[in-house]
Design a protein around this motif. Structure first.
Motif, PDB file in Angstrom:
ATOM      1  N   ILE A 103      -2.609 -11.782  -8.627  1.00  0.00           N
ATOM      2  CA  ILE A 103      -3.944 -11.477  -9.158  1.00  0.00           C
ATOM      3  C   ILE A 103      -4.488 -12.684  -9.912  1.00  0.00           C
ATOM      4  O   ILE A 103      -5.622 -13.132  -9.700  1.00  0.00           O
ATOM      5  CB  ILE A 103      -3.884 -10.233 -10.095  1.00  0.00           C
ATOM      6  CG1 ILE A 103      -3.369  -8.997  -9.341  1.00  0.00           C
ATOM      7  CG2 ILE A 103      -5.232  -9.968 -10.751  1.00  0.00           C
ATOM      8  CD1 ILE A 103      -4.284  -8.459  -8.283  1.00  0.00           C
ATOM      9  N   ALA A 112      -7.593 -10.122   2.484  1.00  0.00           N
ATOM     10  CA  ALA A 112      -7.989 -10.389   1.101  1.00  0.00           C
ATOM     11  C   ALA A 112      -7.627 -11.830   0.732  1.00  0.00           C
ATOM     12  O   ALA A 112      -8.481 -12.720   0.768  1.00  0.00           O
ATOM     13  CB  ALA A 112      -7.339  -9.386   0.164  1.00  0.00           C
ATOM     14  N   ARG A 113      -6.345 -12.085   0.433  1.00  0.00           N
ATOM     15  CA  ARG A 113      -5.971 -13.409  -0.071  1.00  0.00           C
ATOM     16  C   ARG A 113      -6.366 -14.547   0.865  1.00  0.00           C
ATOM     17  O   ARG A 113      -6.795 -15.613   0.416  1.00  0.00           O
ATOM     18  CB  ARG A 113      -4.465 -13.438  -0.357  1.00  0.00           C
ATOM     19  CG  ARG A 113      -4.107 -12.680  -1.623  1.00  0.00           C
ATOM     20  CD  ARG A 113      -2.627 -12.397  -1.720  1.00  0.00           C
ATOM     21  NE  ARG A 113      -2.197 -11.382  -0.781  1.00  0.00           N
ATOM     22  CZ  ARG A 113      -0.960 -10.911  -0.696  1.00  0.00           C
ATOM     23  NH1 ARG A 113      -0.034 -11.387  -1.497  1.00  0.00           N
ATOM     24  NH2 ARG A 113      -0.644  -9.971   0.168  1.00  0.00           N
ATOM     25  N   THR A 121      -5.065  -2.945   5.969  1.00  0.00           N
ATOM     26  CA  THR A 121      -5.060  -4.115   5.075  1.00  0.00           C
ATOM     27  C   THR A 121      -3.661  -4.407   4.547  1.00  0.00           C
ATOM     28  O   THR A 121      -2.923  -3.486   4.206  1.00  0.00           O
ATOM     29  CB  THR A 121      -6.001  -3.852   3.875  1.00  0.00           C
ATOM     30  OG1 THR A 121      -7.322  -3.694   4.381  1.00  0.00           O
ATOM     31  CG2 THR A 121      -5.992  -5.009   2.895  1.00  0.00           C
ATOM     32  N   GLY A 122      -3.355  -5.680   4.429  1.00  0.00           N
ATOM     33  CA  GLY A 122      -2.099  -6.090   3.806  1.00  0.00           C
ATOM     34  C   GLY A 122      -1.195  -6.816   4.758  1.00  0.00           C
ATOM     35  O   GLY A 122      -0.638  -6.209   5.674  1.00  0.00           O
ATOM     36  N   TYR A 162       1.690  -4.748   6.705  1.00  0.00           N
ATOM     37  CA  TYR A 162       2.658  -3.954   5.959  1.00  0.00           C
ATOM     38  C   TYR A 162       2.662  -2.474   6.380  1.00  0.00           C
ATOM     39  O   TYR A 162       3.686  -1.817   6.323  1.00  0.00           O
ATOM     40  CB  TYR A 162       2.363  -4.009   4.452  1.00  0.00           C
ATOM     41  CG  TYR A 162       2.246  -5.398   3.845  1.00  0.00           C
ATOM     42  CD1 TYR A 162       3.025  -6.468   4.303  1.00  0.00           C
ATOM     43  CD2 TYR A 162       1.363  -5.641   2.790  1.00  0.00           C
ATOM     44  CE1 TYR A 162       2.913  -7.729   3.734  1.00  0.00           C
ATOM     45  CE2 TYR A 162       1.255  -6.902   2.216  1.00  0.00           C
ATOM     46  CZ  TYR A 162       2.021  -7.942   2.697  1.00  0.00           C
ATOM     47  OH  TYR A 162       1.903  -9.181   2.126  1.00  0.00           O
ATOM     48  N   MET A 175       1.257  -3.136  -1.914  1.00  0.00           N
ATOM     49  CA  MET A 175      -0.004  -3.632  -1.329  1.00  0.00           C
ATOM     50  C   MET A 175      -0.006  -5.142  -1.200  1.00  0.00           C
ATOM     51  O   MET A 175      -0.681  -5.727  -0.368  1.00  0.00           O
ATOM     52  CB  MET A 175      -1.218  -3.150  -2.137  1.00  0.00           C
ATOM     53  CG  MET A 175      -1.471  -3.830  -3.454  1.00  0.00           C
ATOM     54  SD  MET A 175      -0.236  -3.395  -4.667  1.00  0.00           S
ATOM     55  CE  MET A 175      -1.125  -2.360  -5.775  1.00  0.00           C
ATOM     56  N   GLY A 189      -8.174  -5.788   7.702  1.00  0.00           N
ATOM     57  CA  GLY A 189      -8.580  -6.137   6.339  1.00  0.00           C
ATOM     58  C   GLY A 189      -7.863  -7.387   5.859  1.00  0.00           C
ATOM     59  O   GLY A 189      -6.650  -7.502   5.990  1.00  0.00           O
ATOM     60  N   HIS A 224      -3.736   2.383  -5.007  1.00  0.00           N
ATOM     61  CA  HIS A 224      -3.165   1.471  -6.000  1.00  0.00           C
ATOM     62  C   HIS A 224      -2.998   2.025  -7.414  1.00  0.00           C
ATOM     63  O   HIS A 224      -3.020   1.273  -8.389  1.00  0.00           O
ATOM     64  CB  HIS A 224      -3.980   0.157  -6.068  1.00  0.00           C
ATOM     65  CG  HIS A 224      -4.115  -0.533  -4.751  1.00  0.00           C
ATOM     66  ND1 HIS A 224      -4.960  -1.596  -4.531  1.00  0.00           N
ATOM     67  CD2 HIS A 224      -3.509  -0.319  -3.547  1.00  0.00           C
ATOM     68  CE1 HIS A 224      -4.867  -1.990  -3.262  1.00  0.00           C
ATOM     69  NE2 HIS A 224      -3.995  -1.218  -2.647  1.00  0.00           N
ATOM     70  N   TYR A 269      -5.159 -15.899  -7.491  1.00  0.00           N
ATOM     71  CA  TYR A 269      -6.280 -15.714  -6.545  1.00  0.00           C
ATOM     72  C   TYR A 269      -7.598 -15.469  -7.278  1.00  0.00           C
ATOM     73  O   TYR A 269      -8.663 -15.843  -6.792  1.00  0.00           O
ATOM     74  CB  TYR A 269      -5.966 -14.593  -5.544  1.00  0.00           C
ATOM     75  CG  TYR A 269      -4.995 -15.065  -4.483  1.00  0.00           C
ATOM     76  CD1 TYR A 269      -5.436 -15.820  -3.396  1.00  0.00           C
ATOM     77  CD2 TYR A 269      -3.634 -14.821  -4.596  1.00  0.00           C
ATOM     78  CE1 TYR A 269      -4.545 -16.301  -2.440  1.00  0.00           C
ATOM     79  CE2 TYR A 269      -2.730 -15.293  -3.645  1.00  0.00           C
ATOM     80  CZ  TYR A 269      -3.199 -16.032  -2.572  1.00  0.00           C
ATOM     81  OH  TYR A 269      -2.317 -16.521  -1.631  1.00  0.00           O
TER      82      TYR A 269
END
Ligand SMILES: Cc1cc2nc3c(=O)[nH]c(=O)nc-3n(C[C@H](O)[C@H](O)[C@H](O)COP(=O)(O)O)c2cc1C
Length: 407
Positions: A364, A323-324, A299-300, A280, A264, A321, A171, A367
């Motif tokens: 960002i 996240a959100r 992840t993603g 992704y 990402m 993975g 990132h 969340y």
């Protein structure tokens, strides 16, 4: 499949195939220490059924912050008591808790870093110029010190009870800046050829390994590519993955993009052939899988049990993975493991104003508010207004900027 255990090269066992990917909490106190909010948040996440919980990025230098309320772990600022409480909350229910360790390099906003440090003194182009100052190049001595700083933070994490560490190599942060031929134009042993550009991350890994021992999990999050013309490419990324896998890395998390090209978060650069698939970077994982045996965490974009099963069954990755999805539903992993036919409620966000959507990293901001609600012991609020969240964040950022400018 999703409920199967996973044994890592170091011997550690993860109870299932779901990982909570790093999400910066930006919730430390004014002294950049973790407190009771971290206990509340990680209590929720560990009870939610995730096998591996990766913390938001913890900075290894107080002189280099990505956000005003990052946790910092460095020599003389160990915050051991707070870290122990955090580790205790996050390892309940048999969960692994790994600390993600980071240095933002030049991706440290103007109000936090008048003169950030980076591999080379190259400023950002485009809208990024307004947010980040042009950096100065790290000296060779500072590079060596920074490598030791990553390993020091990892040693403190182990002492505090975290069960593993992850190097943030994705990132567009410092490790990623070293890897990129666009951002790293050094002419010494730290720049130029890919072998030189990856020396920084290789040395971080080796120093950590010698400090932590062979049976302690060390992972890394890496970009499949930066998605920038002339930047870190997929071909180069595969060579780095292979090198780190051969050195003994325990888990390689695959992501992609930078602040300049946010793949990402949206996988915008997904090829047509992969658009049907949720994840992704699944195509990339399929290619990498042929090169190494190191466990891969992808992840993603994962939203449904079917999408996750497809990725695991294809053999392209060993872990999923999220996240959100876990920021708005901390029990999502429990539901998946129980075999419920659930789908994540993550959806595209908009404040209602195109201008505002362009100016602010909505994902960002919104969340982070969900995370902060859990930090206060409340439930997340998946229907919360995006516009209000943006306004609140602008106000609190304004006061943080003011404080820093006065200090
Ligand atoms: C609020 C927020 C904070 C994030 N902070 C980090 C971070 O500290 N470190 C990191 O590697 N990725 C971070 N990410 C990226 C996520 O780990 C993940 O790669 C991305 O959200 C895609 O996964 P998803 O589609 O499951 O959300 C963050 C994402 C969000 C939404």
């Amino acid at each position: 499949m999703i409920d199967q255990t996973l044994k890592l090269p170091c011997g550690a066992i993860i109870k299932n195939r779901i990982a909570k990917s790093a999400m910066s909490e930006n919730m430390a106190d004014a002294g950049n220490r973790p407190g009771h909010k971290f206990v509340n948040l990680y209590d929720r996440w560990s009870k939610g059924g995730t096998g591996l919980i990766i913390t938001g990025n913890v900075m290894m230098s107080s002189k280099a912050l990505g956000e005003p309320h990052n946790v910092v772990v460095e020599e003389g600022h160990e915050c051991l008591e707070g870290l122990k409480e955090w580790a205790k909350a996050g390892t309940q229910n048999g969960a692994h808790l790994w600390m993600q360790i980071n240095h933002p390099g030049k991706q440290s906003p103007k109000f936090l870093s008048p003169e950030p440090m980076a591999p080379s003194a190259i400023g950002y182009e485009s809208y990024m110029k307004n947010m980040f100052n042009t950096p100065r190049a790290l000296t060779a001595q500072e590079i060596t010190k920074t490598i030791k700083g990553y390993a020091y933070a990892a040693k403190v994490a182990k002492k505090a009870g975290f069960t593993g560490v992850q190097i943030h190599g994705a990132h567009g942060y410092l490790v990623s800046q070293f890897l990129s031929p666009l951002h790293n134009q050094r002419t010494d042993q730290w720049g130029g050829s890919l072998e030189n550009r990856m020396r920084f991350v290789v040395e971080i890994y080796k120093t950590m390994r010698s400090e932590l021992g062979n049976d302690f999990p060390i992972g890394i999050k890496l970009n499949s590519a930066d998605f920038q013309k002339g930047g870190f490419s997929e071909e180069e990324s595969m060579i780095v993955v292979k090198t780190l896998g051969d050195l003994g890395m325990d888990l390689i998390e695959i992501s992609g993009g930078t602040y300049e090209a946010t793949a990402m978060m949206d996988g915008t650069k997904k090829k047509d052939s992969t658009k049907k698939r949720e994840a992704y970077f699944l195509d990339y994982c399929e290619k990498v899988r042929k090169l190494i045996d190191t466990p891969l965490l992808l992840t993603g974009g994962f939203r449904s049990r079917d999408g996750m099963d497809e990725a695991l069954q294809s053999g392209a990755c060993e872990m999923i993975g999220l996240a959100r999805s876990i920021a708005i539903d901390p029990d999502f992993p429990n539901k998946l493991i129980a075999g419920q036919d659930v789908k994540s409620q993550v959806k595209p966000l908009s404040s209602g104003s195109k201008a505002m959507d362009k100016m602010i990293p909505l994902e960002i901001v919104w969340y982070t508010e969900q995370i902060h609600r859990m930090g206060k012991g409340k439930d997340p609020k998946p229907n919360a207004s995006v516009k209000m969240s943006v306004l609140r964040t602008m106000m609190s950022l304004g006061s943080a900027m003011l404080k820093r400018t006065r200090a």
